[in-house]
Motif scaffolding. Structure first.
Motif, PDB file in Angstrom:
ATOM      1  N   ILE A   1       0.874  -1.078   0.031  1.00  0.00           N
ATOM      2  CA  ILE A   1       0.033   0.096   0.007  1.00  0.00           C
ATOM      3  C   ILE A   1       0.857   1.278   0.122  1.00  0.00           C
ATOM      4  N   LYS A   2       1.775   1.321   0.986  1.00  0.00           N
ATOM      5  CA  LYS A   2       2.860   2.434   0.930  1.00  0.00           C
ATOM      6  C   LYS A   2       3.784   2.534  -0.283  1.00  0.00           C
ATOM      7  N   TYR A   3       4.082   1.445  -0.776  1.00  0.00           N
ATOM      8  CA  TYR A   3       5.109   1.509  -1.888  1.00  0.00           C
ATOM      9  C   TYR A   3       4.195   1.860  -3.088  1.00  0.00           C
ATOM     10  N   THR A   4       3.142   1.511  -3.393  1.00  0.00           N
ATOM     11  CA  THR A   4       2.204   2.012  -4.421  1.00  0.00           C
ATOM     12  C   THR A   4       1.983   3.172  -4.490  1.00  0.00           C
ATOM     13  N   ILE A   5       1.715   3.820  -3.257  1.00  0.00           N
ATOM     14  CA  ILE A   5       1.481   5.329  -2.918  1.00  0.00           C
ATOM     15  C   ILE A   5       2.697   6.085  -3.476  1.00  0.00           C
ATOM     16  N   LEU A   6       3.842   5.946  -2.740  1.00  0.00           N
ATOM     17  CA  LEU A   6       5.165   6.551  -3.237  1.00  0.00           C
ATOM     18  C   LEU A   6       5.506   6.445  -4.786  1.00  0.00           C
TER      19      LEU A   6
ATOM     20  N   LEU B   1       3.529   5.923  -7.230  1.00  0.00           N
ATOM     21  CA  LEU B   1       2.765   6.619  -8.092  1.00  0.00           C
ATOM     22  C   LEU B   1       2.753   8.158  -8.015  1.00  0.00           C
ATOM     23  N   LEU B   2       3.299   8.369  -6.563  1.00  0.00           N
ATOM     24  CA  LEU B   2       3.804  10.002  -6.368  1.00  0.00           C
ATOM     25  C   LEU B   2       4.776  10.523  -7.146  1.00  0.00           C
ATOM     26  N   PHE B   3       6.153   9.599  -7.116  1.00  0.00           N
ATOM     27  CA  PHE B   3       7.030   9.646  -7.899  1.00  0.00           C
ATOM     28  C   PHE B   3       6.837   9.818  -9.506  1.00  0.00           C
ATOM     29  N   ILE B   4       6.035   8.884  -9.968  1.00  0.00           N
ATOM     30  CA  ILE B   4       5.921   8.987 -11.307  1.00  0.00           C
ATOM     31  C   ILE B   4       5.045  10.278 -11.747  1.00  0.00           C
ATOM     32  N   ILE B   5       4.279  10.699 -10.761  1.00  0.00           N
ATOM     33  CA  ILE B   5       3.496  11.976 -11.387  1.00  0.00           C
ATOM     34  C   ILE B   5       4.555  13.082 -11.227  1.00  0.00           C
ATOM     35  N   LEU B   6       5.399  13.103 -10.390  1.00  0.00           N
ATOM     36  CA  LEU B   6       6.463  14.319 -10.282  1.00  0.00           C
ATOM     37  C   LEU B   6       7.216  13.956 -11.329  1.00  0.00           C
ATOM     38  N   PHE B   7       7.761  13.210 -11.678  1.00  0.00           N
ATOM     39  CA  PHE B   7       8.617  12.941 -13.065  1.00  0.00           C
ATOM     40  C   PHE B   7       7.831  13.525 -14.350  1.00  0.00           C
ATOM     41  N   VAL B   8       6.667  12.793 -14.439  1.00  0.00           N
ATOM     42  CA  VAL B   8       6.030  13.472 -15.588  1.00  0.00           C
ATOM     43  C   VAL B   8       5.677  14.909 -15.735  1.00  0.00           C
TER      44      VAL B   8
ATOM     45  N   PHE C   1      14.716   4.540 -11.996  1.00  0.00           N
ATOM     46  CA  PHE C   1      15.210   5.205 -11.022  1.00  0.00           C
ATOM     47  C   PHE C   1      14.404   5.463  -9.692  1.00  0.00           C
ATOM     48  N   ILE C   2      13.153   5.374  -9.878  1.00  0.00           N
ATOM     49  CA  ILE C   2      12.053   5.624  -8.874  1.00  0.00           C
ATOM     50  C   ILE C   2      12.043   4.370  -8.173  1.00  0.00           C
ATOM     51  N   LEU C   3      12.163   3.211  -8.697  1.00  0.00           N
ATOM     52  CA  LEU C   3      11.935   1.863  -8.008  1.00  0.00           C
ATOM     53  C   LEU C   3      12.733   1.733  -6.477  1.00  0.00           C
ATOM     54  N   PRO C   4      14.091   1.988  -6.726  1.00  0.00           N
ATOM     55  CA  PRO C   4      15.045   1.953  -5.270  1.00  0.00           C
ATOM     56  C   PRO C   4      14.419   2.851  -4.536  1.00  0.00           C
ATOM     57  N   ILE C   5      14.517   4.148  -4.951  1.00  0.00           N
ATOM     58  CA  ILE C   5      14.027   5.195  -3.786  1.00  0.00           C
ATOM     59  C   ILE C   5      12.727   4.885  -3.003  1.00  0.00           C
ATOM     60  N   SER C   6      11.640   4.445  -4.075  1.00  0.00           N
ATOM     61  CA  SER C   6      10.292   4.158  -3.518  1.00  0.00           C
ATOM     62  C   SER C   6      10.453   2.838  -2.337  1.00  0.00           C
ATOM     63  N   MET C   7      11.286   1.930  -2.845  1.00  0.00           N
ATOM     64  CA  MET C   7      11.557   0.774  -2.068  1.00  0.00           C
ATOM     65  C   MET C   7      12.025   0.999  -0.668  1.00  0.00           C
ATOM     66  N   LEU C   8      12.999   2.046  -0.448  1.00  0.00           N
ATOM     67  CA  LEU C   8      13.640   2.260   0.570  1.00  0.00           C
ATOM     68  C   LEU C   8      12.815   3.241   1.396  1.00  0.00           C
ATOM     69  N   LEU C   9      11.970   4.039   1.014  1.00  0.00           N
ATOM     70  CA  LEU C   9      10.967   4.991   1.644  1.00  0.00           C
ATOM     71  C   LEU C   9       9.844   4.030   2.080  1.00  0.00           C
TER      72      LEU C   9
END
Length: 435
Positions: free
Chosen positions: A29-34, A36-43, A78-86
């Protein structure tokens, strides 16, 4: 006074289906939220950077949407590792806030086993990231580039006046227009005479074709003098006379046969130069022409004579960091005489690209002990710690990458050491740290 014997609960490993399912659900749940948030920011960043070019060219909205969609895979890797850690730290910090980690450990479940489901998720994400790096991203990046070039009309997918120098330094190409195809017009190739190019230009020694071509190159008188010598001596004199002479090809049309791995020069002219005081590509020597321009049709140069393909030339335009490990490996394998500086750059990027996808797995080993350490101080401190660790890892990896490319550090160390070191630190803290 009677002492009561305290019994220590045995550590539990498998199966813990309910616990693993609960932890995995909360993490996803938390990983998906992060994510999607990062994808939106990159878009939004892509829109801010490139949308003006599309609007200026009055591009269709469907082309804009296709471009943004094709850019997403390159951002996700690039988002996958950052989202995984957070996500890992957010999940474990939330458990710690409500003392769920304490309850699990009191029940005989180790900290390492608490994060077992997240470790499994990290492994899956790393495998997905490998696919993104090696397969999906190179394809979608090319599609996005074509859409941008064709729609925005700010630059063409044709590279004008492209110059390419082979990694062994023996050939220089000039393309008036280099496209993504396999047929090229108005090409100049500067190379040297050797056994391979001799066979491709003149054919096999002793044949009428060979004699006709060598008469044109050497002149009637010199050819007759050489032809009068015994065969062994003639070959020796010919090699001494011709080897390492500069040759300039002015090619009207060149094609590359992918099946036979050969270049076919359909039509054009070539000229050989004197090799007095010859030095490779030194402008002040080898500038006296041996003969007038000689016209040719259908000269075929095999892989031994010209190893590079159009794909190699196209890859030289790209940044080394954008190439997949397979492409880099092929470049290194096909160019054994590559200069050491260039080889160090390719090898460093190769090992770095092997290590980078596993940063998602690394994130879990760092995230679990950090989150558990800060379980009493809440999730905010855990997230701040995660951000600091991300910054330290990125800076370290980029520093080693720079040192490896410069040759100051062996490529294998520069590419693999940061990721492996951080994984070892995370595992040690997870298994032996006082959490």
């Amino acid at each position: 006074m009677k002492k009561e014997n305290a019994t220590q609960l045995k550590r539990r490993w498998f199966p813990l289906w309910k616990l693993d399912g609960y932890i995995l659900r909360e993490f996803l749940i938390k990983y998906t939220i992060l994510l999607l948030l990062f994808i939106i920011l990159f878009v939004l960043n892509d829109i801010y950077r490139d949308i003006a070019d599309f609007f200026d060219a009055q591009a269709d909205w469907r082309e804009i949407a296709a471009y943004l969609i094709c850019k997403i895979p390159g951002n996700i890797r690039f988002i996958l590792p950052i989202s995984m850690l957070l996500g890992c730290m957010w999940t474990m910090a939330t458990f710690g806030k409500y003392l769920e980690v304490t309850a699990m450990r009191a029940s005989g479940v180790s900290l390492f086993r608490c994060g077992g489901a997240i470790l499994f998720a990290g492994l899956i994400v790393s495998i997905v990231n490998i696919y993104f790096n090696e397969k999906l991203v190179p394809q979608t990046s090319v599609i996005a580039e074509k859409i941008y070039d064709q729609s925005s009309d700010s630059r063409r997918y044709v590279h004008s006046l492209l110059t390419y120098r082979s990694d062994d330094g023996k050939r220089r190409w000039l393309f008036q227009e280099f496209t993504s195809g396999k047929s090229f017009n108005s090409v100049t190739l500067k190379t040297f005479w050797n056994d391979s190019t001799a066979r491709c230009i003149a054919g096999i020694s002793g044949t009428p074709q060979y004699a006709t071509m060598m008469k044109k190159i050497l002149g009637e008188k010199r050819w007759q003098q050489l032809n009068a010598l015994p065969p062994e001596l003639r070959r020796e004199r010919m090699a001494k006379l011709m080897n390492n002479r500069k040759i300039d090809f002015n090619i009207k049309n060149a094609e590359y046969d992918t099946e036979q791995k050969c270049w076919i020069f359909r039509s054009g002219t070539f000229i050989c130069y004197d090799n007095n005081d010859e030095t490779m590509f030194k402008a002040s020597s080898g500038t006296t022409a041996m003969h007038d321009e000689i016209e040719f049709t259908d000269l075929v140069f095999n892989e031994a004579a010209i190893p590079e393909s159009p794909e190699d030339i196209a890859n030289s335009i790209k940044e080394k960091d954008e190439l997949s490990t397979v492409v880099i490996w092929q470049i290194l394998r096909r160019n054994p005489n590559m200069p050491e500086r260039a080889r160090a750059i390719y090898q460093t990027v190769f090992f770095y690209r092997l290590a980078f996808p596993w940063a998602s797995f690394l994130a879990v080993f760092l995230g679990i002990p950090l989150a558990a350490k800060n379980e009493r101080t809440g999730s905010m401190l855990a997230i701040i710690s995660a951000i600091i660790m991300i910054v330290i890892y990125i800076i370290t990896a980029q520093l080693f990458l720079m040192l490896g490319k410069s040759g100051a550090v062996p490529p294998v160390v520069a590419g693999l050491a940061p990721t492996i070191s951080f994984i070892v630190i995370g595992v040690w803290r997870l298994l032996f740290g006082k959490n």
